[in-house]
Design a protein around this motif. Sequence first.
Motif, PDB file in Angstrom:
ATOM      1  N   LEU B  93       0.809  -1.230   0.000  1.00  0.00           N
ATOM      2  CA  LEU B  93       0.000   0.000   0.000  1.00  0.00           C
ATOM      3  C   LEU B  93       0.835   1.269   0.000  1.00  0.00           C
ATOM      4  N   ARG B  94       2.083   1.126   0.534  1.00  0.00           N
ATOM      5  CA  ARG B  94       2.893   2.343   0.657  1.00  0.00           C
ATOM      6  C   ARG B  94       3.857   2.512  -0.521  1.00  0.00           C
ATOM      7  N   LEU B 103      -2.356   4.028  -0.792  1.00  0.00           N
ATOM      8  CA  LEU B 103      -2.884   4.667   0.423  1.00  0.00           C
ATOM      9  C   LEU B 103      -3.511   6.014   0.083  1.00  0.00           C
ATOM     10  N   LYS B 106      -6.742   5.482  -1.585  1.00  0.00           N
ATOM     11  CA  LYS B 106      -7.752   5.064  -0.588  1.00  0.00           C
ATOM     12  C   LYS B 106      -8.315   6.315   0.092  1.00  0.00           C
ATOM     13  N   ALA B 107      -7.425   7.274   0.360  1.00  0.00           N
ATOM     14  CA  ALA B 107      -7.866   8.517   1.018  1.00  0.00           C
ATOM     15  C   ALA B 107      -8.809   9.299   0.102  1.00  0.00           C
ATOM     16  N   ARG B 108      -8.688   9.066  -1.207  1.00  0.00           N
ATOM     17  CA  ARG B 108      -9.549   9.802  -2.149  1.00  0.00           C
ATOM     18  C   ARG B 108     -10.829   9.009  -2.438  1.00  0.00           C
ATOM     19  N   ARG B 113      -8.395  -2.583   0.127  1.00  0.00           N
ATOM     20  CA  ARG B 113      -8.452  -3.341   1.384  1.00  0.00           C
ATOM     21  C   ARG B 113      -7.227  -4.222   1.561  1.00  0.00           C
ATOM     22  N   ILE B 114      -6.768  -4.311   2.802  1.00  0.00           N
ATOM     23  CA  ILE B 114      -5.630  -5.191   3.115  1.00  0.00           C
ATOM     24  C   ILE B 114      -6.157  -6.597   3.376  1.00  0.00           C
TER      25      ILE B 114
ATOM     26  N   ARG C   4      -2.811  15.344   0.448  1.00  0.00           N
ATOM     27  CA  ARG C   4      -4.006  15.214   1.296  1.00  0.00           C
ATOM     28  C   ARG C   4      -3.670  14.454   2.573  1.00  0.00           C
ATOM     29  N   VAL C   5      -4.585  14.516   3.510  1.00  0.00           N
ATOM     30  CA  VAL C   5      -4.412  13.745   4.754  1.00  0.00           C
ATOM     31  C   VAL C   5      -4.635  12.269   4.417  1.00  0.00           C
ATOM     32  N   ILE C   6      -3.742  11.393   4.912  1.00  0.00           N
ATOM     33  CA  ILE C   6      -3.990   9.950   4.760  1.00  0.00           C
ATOM     34  C   ILE C   6      -4.059   9.332   6.147  1.00  0.00           C
ATOM     35  N   LEU C   7      -4.494   8.093   6.228  1.00  0.00           N
ATOM     36  CA  LEU C   7      -4.675   7.444   7.532  1.00  0.00           C
ATOM     37  C   LEU C   7      -3.370   7.472   8.335  1.00  0.00           C
ATOM     38  N   ARG C 184     -10.274  -6.770  14.125  1.00  0.00           N
ATOM     39  CA  ARG C 184     -10.436  -5.867  12.976  1.00  0.00           C
ATOM     40  C   ARG C 184     -10.902  -6.670  11.780  1.00  0.00           C
ATOM     41  N   GLU C 330       0.746   4.398   8.853  1.00  0.00           N
ATOM     42  CA  GLU C 330      -0.160   3.354   9.333  1.00  0.00           C
ATOM     43  C   GLU C 330       0.631   2.065   9.523  1.00  0.00           C
ATOM     44  N   LEU C 332       1.049  -1.490   8.877  1.00  0.00           N
ATOM     45  CA  LEU C 332       0.464  -2.421   7.904  1.00  0.00           C
ATOM     46  C   LEU C 332       1.074  -3.802   8.077  1.00  0.00           C
ATOM     47  N   PRO C 333       0.244  -4.869   8.121  1.00  0.00           N
ATOM     48  CA  PRO C 333       0.800  -6.223   8.209  1.00  0.00           C
ATOM     49  C   PRO C 333       1.700  -6.485   6.997  1.00  0.00           C
TER      50      PRO C 333
END
Lengths: 79, 362, 336
Positions: B93-94, B103, B106-108, B113-114, C4-7, C184, C330, C332-333
Amino acid sequence: MCLGIPGRVIEIRDDAGLPMGKVDFGGVRKEACLAYIPEVRLGDYVIVHVGFAISRVDEEEALKTLEILATMGDMVRQE
Amino acid sequence: MKYLDEYRDPVLARKLVAEIHRVVTRPWTLMEVCGGQTHTIVKQGIDEALPAGVRMIHGPGCPVCVTPLEQVDKALAIAVRPDVVFTSYGDMLRVPGSTTDLLALKARGADVRIVYSPLDALRIAVANPDRQVVFFAVGFETTAPANAMAVAEAARRGVDNFSVLVSHVLVPPAMTALLESPNNQVQAFLAAGHVCAVMGWTEYEPIAARYHVPIIVTGFEPLDLLEGILMAVRQLEEGRAEVENQYARAVRREGVPLAQRQIFEVFEVGERKWRGVGEIPRSGYRLRDPYARFDAERRFDVGEIRTNEHPACVAGAILTGEKVPLDCTAYGTLCSPQRPLGAPMVSSEGTCAAFYAAGRGL
Amino acid sequence: EGERVILGHGSGGQLSAALLRDVIAPALVPAAPGGPLNDAAVVAVGGTRLAFTTDSFVVSPIRFPGGDIGELAVNGTVNDLAMMGAQPLAISLAYVIEEGLPLEELAAVTASAARAAAAAGARIVTGDTKVVGRGAADRLFVNTAGIGVVPDGVAPSAERARAGDVVLLSGPIGLHGVAIMSVREGLEFEVEIASDTQALNNLVAAILAVEPGVRVLRDPTRGGLSSALNEIAATSGVGIVLDEGAIPVPGPVRAACEMLGLDPFHVANEGKLVAIVPAGSAAAVVDAMQALPEGADAALIGVVVADHPGMVTIRTLVGSERIVDMLVGEQLPRIC
């Protein structure tokens, strides 16, 4: 590349045609697919990666590795 | 935890370090292939405990970091589609594409999903028949049986709203490419234990013989790595070059045949680009024709996306040990953990990321 | 298009620190006094020093092994006040409720918030409720704020750590984070674990009774132990060296972190504190903490040093030293 963790198989069952097992990783229990190592039995340890058992841990080899390392130091002292 | 804690015993660890110091008489350059091995080496400071002349080069062994920019851009192009639920291992994701990463999408509002396992992605597809569920199938040979099973199950159970974006890479071709490179400095390899758990180690025997390099199938705990290094330097000091299995508790010479059979039912070997290294012949998997309908590249028509990587990135030379991050013009300026260019900066344990975290040369 | 802001900006790691440093703090300059960032501000009112703090809670699910969002929110504010040495005086409780939340769940959360406040000797004196459309909030968000009197001669603050001091930890780490992860969606696993959410005001009172000159108190919530220690090292301009063997990590936390490829030092806690005290009073403070249940496993986990200021390191199994890095974004696994 491949985070694989050893865990003990504590349940084995069939899930819509796929052999699955519940594996206990030192207090955390999660499902894993056993399709690739059908010879696994309850109580065996398996290495699990992304929800799949990719290898059965060989108890004998595991101990042998530790014994070699434990006695290795003694050889050094004898020289 | 059984079969982990025993291989983190400090007393045995220091014995192994002492033995390595006793055996080594001259400088040697080794490579640990796998990102998981690099993680343990860096987290336990194993490289700092070795004799000064023994250098560990961190290998290309993290599927996340070697995934080419192009594949990430295809993933981004698919993930933004409103009809898609894009599922992936957390690591991906990163990883930045040319303009953004999953990521930020996803914010947009993209549905990203993970999942922990490819079977979870399949479950999401079964539970959401009206959505297109795509799984980013990355990994080395270890992950291939799991990704292959998801595709085979989708076919068996007729889950037609499931597809995979494949970015699979293989170790032996990458190892051969490194050894073929004229300025390669790597003299011995710690092979990736879990890749070999699945595939066995027969395919490494011709490489050890042809290039006269010791290849030690090695585990991931501190004692495994130290013993693997000891086995490698012993062979180097004695002029031997064989495949040796340190990770005996988990790896057998023939691997897991059932897993290999599942891989080759769904995948075939094909061309694959590696981030920062370029194309390595026959170094990846692609879906076989009978499963072509599960290929997300074709289903979403993103096959033609081409992206050339940043010219300043010297990731290829970092991997062969020819250069260090300080030799790179982008290091610490254009390229940082927050905005990484090549694989060794994307991976939190990659050579460049490790230099950066230690504040070296900044 | 701008960033933008992200998690990850909410993780309590480096991205959170960057959001504060580069976006929020500069914009606040006309109104904010500046100075070191602590778990609570201290405001002088006449001759009295009042600790003042606020926190929002967005945990999902809102009920989890070991607690719920109500007691979590109250304990969180009680603890932030306690980190300045203050006992909680008054607490506010505000809700943003998603349309469709069962009323009995709202009542249950409120009851557990009330129980937590009473247990900490505080009163809930004000509050607010807002309702938003379905999807605009994740069932329930809770904000709490609180004030408390800081006793004279007590002034723990993030910039007061000095070389030669020692680092104490009140108990095992990672329990809250793993408890939440285990339920979760998409990641479920079975584990006998409960969040460690608990009030720490009595524990702080016991520490102050023995060492009112405690340098720093910090409750390591999001971002875990590594964020708390890195922030202290940076704010005080000191180095910190940890002893891995001394840091208690429960079996199930280690197992979950091994399975998901996570670092226990990054996993959230909700009922732990880090205390930095002069070396001379370390033993007495540890004894005082161990006398209470919430400090039963208190331990000395490291020392403050002059070199590598701003950096936290740890002695590894083979005797070398490595950096304890701060979580980036974040958690992340990993598969690799």
